[in-house]
Design a protein around this motif. Structure first.
Motif, mmCIF file in Angstrom:
data_model
loop_
_atom_site.group_PDB
_atom_site.id
_atom_site.type_symbol
_atom_site.label_atom_id
_atom_site.label_comp_id
_atom_site.label_asym_id
_atom_site.label_seq_id
_atom_site.Cartn_x
_atom_site.Cartn_y
_atom_site.Cartn_z
ATOM 1 N N ARG A 37 0.841 -1.209 0.000
ATOM 2 C CA ARG A 37 0.000 0.000 0.000
ATOM 3 C C ARG A 37 0.872 1.254 0.000
ATOM 4 O O ARG A 37 0.598 2.199 -0.733
ATOM 5 N N ARG A 38 1.900 1.260 0.819
ATOM 6 C CA ARG A 38 2.787 2.409 0.895
ATOM 7 C C ARG A 38 3.485 2.637 -0.446
ATOM 8 O O ARG A 38 3.530 3.759 -0.959
ATOM 9 N N GLN A 39 4.011 1.569 -1.035
ATOM 10 C CA GLN A 39 4.689 1.683 -2.322
ATOM 11 C C GLN A 39 3.741 2.179 -3.408
ATOM 12 O O GLN A 39 4.104 3.026 -4.225
ATOM 13 N N ALA A 40 2.526 1.645 -3.419
ATOM 14 C CA ALA A 40 1.539 2.066 -4.417
ATOM 15 C C ALA A 40 1.180 3.544 -4.235
ATOM 16 O O ALA A 40 1.109 4.297 -5.212
ATOM 17 N N ALA A 41 0.982 3.960 -2.994
ATOM 18 C CA ALA A 41 0.646 5.363 -2.729
ATOM 19 C C ALA A 41 1.791 6.286 -3.142
ATOM 20 O O ALA A 41 1.570 7.319 -3.780
ATOM 21 N N GLU A 42 3.013 5.912 -2.805
ATOM 22 C CA GLU A 42 4.178 6.730 -3.171
ATOM 23 C C GLU A 42 4.348 6.837 -4.689
ATOM 24 O O GLU A 42 4.813 7.846 -5.195
ATOM 25 N N ALA A 43 3.951 5.786 -5.406
ATOM 26 C CA ALA A 43 4.086 5.775 -6.869
ATOM 27 C C ALA A 43 2.917 6.486 -7.552
ATOM 28 O O ALA A 43 2.915 6.631 -8.767
ATOM 29 N N GLY A 44 1.925 6.897 -6.773
ATOM 30 C CA GLY A 44 0.835 7.676 -7.342
ATOM 31 C C GLY A 44 -0.473 6.944 -7.544
ATOM 32 O O GLY A 44 -1.335 7.417 -8.287
ATOM 33 N N ALA A 45 -0.662 5.798 -6.887
ATOM 34 C CA ALA A 45 -1.930 5.069 -7.028
ATOM 35 C C ALA A 45 -3.076 5.915 -6.496
ATOM 36 O O ALA A 45 -2.968 6.571 -5.460
ATOM 37 N N PHE A 46 -4.178 5.893 -7.220
ATOM 38 C CA PHE A 46 -5.378 6.631 -6.837
ATOM 39 C C PHE A 46 -6.097 5.926 -5.692
ATOM 40 O O PHE A 46 -6.637 6.554 -4.802
ATOM 41 N N GLN A 47 -6.085 4.593 -5.734
ATOM 42 C CA GLN A 47 -6.813 3.790 -4.759
ATOM 43 C C GLN A 47 -6.163 2.412 -4.676
ATOM 44 O O GLN A 47 -5.489 1.981 -5.603
ATOM 45 N N PHE A 48 -6.380 1.718 -3.584
ATOM 46 C CA PHE A 48 -5.854 0.381 -3.383
ATOM 47 C C PHE A 48 -7.021 -0.507 -2.986
ATOM 48 O O PHE A 48 -7.655 -0.261 -1.960
ATOM 49 N N LEU A 49 -7.346 -1.496 -3.814
ATOM 50 C CA LEU A 49 -8.469 -2.384 -3.552
ATOM 51 C C LEU A 49 -7.971 -3.792 -3.271
ATOM 52 O O LEU A 49 -7.013 -4.255 -3.886
ATOM 53 N N SER A 50 -8.642 -4.479 -2.365
ATOM 54 C CA SER A 50 -8.283 -5.859 -2.044
ATOM 55 C C SER A 50 -9.201 -6.820 -2.774
ATOM 56 O O SER A 50 -10.367 -6.521 -3.018
ATOM 57 N N LYS A 51 -8.644 -7.992 -3.134
ATOM 58 C CA LYS A 51 -9.442 -9.076 -3.707
ATOM 59 C C LYS A 51 -10.029 -9.881 -2.569
ATOM 60 O O LYS A 51 -9.359 -10.058 -1.557
ATOM 61 N N PRO A 52 -11.204 -10.413 -2.687
ATOM 62 C CA PRO A 52 -12.095 -10.230 -3.829
ATOM 63 C C PRO A 52 -12.606 -8.795 -3.879
ATOM 64 O O PRO A 52 -12.858 -8.164 -2.843
ATOM 65 N N VAL A 53 -12.743 -8.277 -5.095
ATOM 66 C CA VAL A 53 -13.136 -6.884 -5.298
ATOM 67 C C VAL A 53 -14.581 -6.681 -4.857
ATOM 68 O O VAL A 53 -15.468 -7.467 -5.200
ATOM 69 N N ASP A 54 -14.795 -5.637 -4.077
ATOM 70 C CA ASP A 54 -16.144 -5.211 -3.705
ATOM 71 C C ASP A 54 -16.631 -4.329 -4.855
ATOM 72 O O ASP A 54 -16.260 -3.161 -4.953
ATOM 73 N N PHE A 55 -17.440 -4.893 -5.755
ATOM 74 C CA PHE A 55 -17.836 -4.178 -6.966
ATOM 75 C C PHE A 55 -18.740 -2.988 -6.680
ATOM 76 O O PHE A 55 -18.716 -2.010 -7.419
ATOM 77 N N ASP A 56 -19.526 -3.034 -5.619
ATOM 78 C CA ASP A 56 -20.347 -1.875 -5.264
ATOM 79 C C ASP A 56 -19.446 -0.704 -4.869
ATOM 80 O O ASP A 56 -19.665 0.427 -5.299
#
Length: 129
Positions: free
Chosen positions: A96-115
């Motif tokens: 999560r930290r690496q994704a946020a630092e690289a500019g990720a808009f959001q971080f979702l966990s599988k299984p994806v909550d489609f709603d």
């Protein structure tokens, strides 16, 4: 108005799951789904031009070859304005930290909550879907 979503995941069943969960929106023309089975394929599709223009990329993190975090960095270097949501079954804090630092808009966990995902998509700039 239609908006494109590029889903990047090496698991073949993910595309079918997204098609099922976005069936109504696809029929109504709200979203056009595009799929890439690897980071390299996703970069090729972006270079060739996705129509309509993509509003978001949903990328798995763990993939053979170039992983999702490397893809995130590469896309942000080319298209810093394009939101990227990272999706993974391994939601540890370091990723999560690496994704946020690289500019990720959001971080979702599988299984994806489609709603939740659809709610997040409606919040993207330029959408009113």
């Amino acid at each position: 108005m239609s908006f494109s979503i590029l889903v990047v995941d090496d698991e073949p069943d993910v595309a079918e799951m997204f098609r099922q969960r976005f069936r109504r929106e696809a029929r109504q023309g709200t979203y056009v789904l595009h799929f890439a089975a690897s980071a390299e394929e996703a970069l090729d599709k972006l270079a060739d031009g996705i129509r309509p223009q993509p509003i978001v990329i949903l990328s798995d993190i763990n993939m053979p070859g170039m992983d999702g975090l490397s893809l995130l960095r590469e896309i942000k270097a080319r298209r810093p304005d394009l939101p990227i949501m990272m999706v993974t079954a391994y939601g540890d804090e370091e990723r999560r930290r690496q994704a946020a630092e690289a500019g990720a808009f959001q971080f979702l966990s599988k299984p994806v909550d489609f709603d939740l995902l659809k709610e997040e998509l409606r919040r993207l700039p330029g959408t009113s879907a």
